[in-house]
Design a protein around this motif. Sequence first.
Motif, PDB file in Angstrom:
ATOM      1  N   ALA A  86       0.556  -1.184   0.108  1.00 48.35           N
ATOM      2  CA  ALA A  86      -0.123   0.066   0.084  1.00 48.35           C
ATOM      3  C   ALA A  86       0.931   1.363  -0.093  1.00 48.35           C
ATOM      4  CB  ALA A  86      -0.809   0.116   1.190  1.00 48.35           C
ATOM      5  N   ARG A  87       1.874   1.145   0.604  1.00 44.23           N
ATOM      6  CA  ARG A  87       2.797   2.349   0.654  1.00 44.23           C
ATOM      7  C   ARG A  87       3.475   2.529  -0.504  1.00 44.23           C
ATOM      8  NH1 ARG A  87       6.200   4.038   5.978  1.00 44.23           N
ATOM      9  NH2 ARG A  87       4.223   4.740   6.555  1.00 44.23           N
ATOM     10  N   GLU A  88       3.935   1.508  -1.228  1.00 47.65           N
ATOM     11  CA  GLU A  88       4.464   1.563  -2.582  1.00 47.65           C
ATOM     12  C   GLU A  88       3.441   2.059  -3.766  1.00 47.65           C
ATOM     13  OE1 GLU A  88       7.653   0.740  -3.613  1.00 47.65           O
ATOM     14  OE2 GLU A  88       8.080   1.030  -1.362  1.00 47.65           O
ATOM     15  N   ILE A  89       2.234   1.692  -3.717  1.00 42.21           N
ATOM     16  CA  ILE A  89       1.165   2.172  -4.713  1.00 42.21           C
ATOM     17  C   ILE A  89       0.019   2.758  -4.332  1.00 42.21           C
ATOM     18  CG2 ILE A  89       2.199   0.185  -6.368  1.00 42.21           C
ATOM     19  CD1 ILE A  89      -0.368  -1.343  -5.474  1.00 42.21           C
ATOM     20  N   PRO A  90       0.305   3.760  -3.834  1.00 43.16           N
ATOM     21  CA  PRO A  90      -1.040   4.441  -3.052  1.00 43.16           C
ATOM     22  C   PRO A  90      -1.945   5.202  -4.276  1.00 43.16           C
ATOM     23  CG  PRO A  90       0.968   5.909  -2.881  1.00 43.16           C
ATOM     24  CD  PRO A  90       1.513   4.552  -3.331  1.00 43.16           C
ATOM     25  N   ASP A  91      -1.335   5.511  -5.336  1.00 42.38           N
ATOM     26  CA  ASP A  91      -2.118   6.174  -6.314  1.00 42.38           C
ATOM     27  C   ASP A  91      -3.301   4.929  -6.899  1.00 42.38           C
ATOM     28  OD1 ASP A  91      -0.898   8.638  -6.014  1.00 42.38           O
ATOM     29  OD2 ASP A  91       0.572   7.933  -7.714  1.00 42.38           O
TER      30      ASP A  91
END
Length: 122
Positions: A86-91
């Motif tokens: 989730a921190r890597e792909i928030p968009d």
Amino acid sequence: MGKRQGGAERSKCRASRYWGLGALVVLAVAGAVLAWRAQAPPTHVAASGPGRSPGNVVPAVARRETRPTLDPALFVGKAALAHWVAREIPDTLDQLYCYCECDKHMGHRSLLSCYTDGHAAT
């Protein structure tokens, strides 16, 4: 009889020329489209790689959820991995709908909201 047979051979030759010309046109158009697409600037910058972090990536669309995700170190196992992703792909997560209806009960705006308050770990 010789004339008829020669006419049929000529029409076959013409037909194969038209097919060959048509295939050539299709290939030329496909090549032009691919060349044009290769020159277009990318619409989204990847969040991984050397020198990049999720903090310096400009989102392609304005985010609905603005709170940061919880630190993956607070969790263990699959929950820690999920919070790291989730921190890597928030968009990406911000564009997805959460099907547990937390938008109605907890005020969440997207799937990313579940990773900002610990709801995703339950």
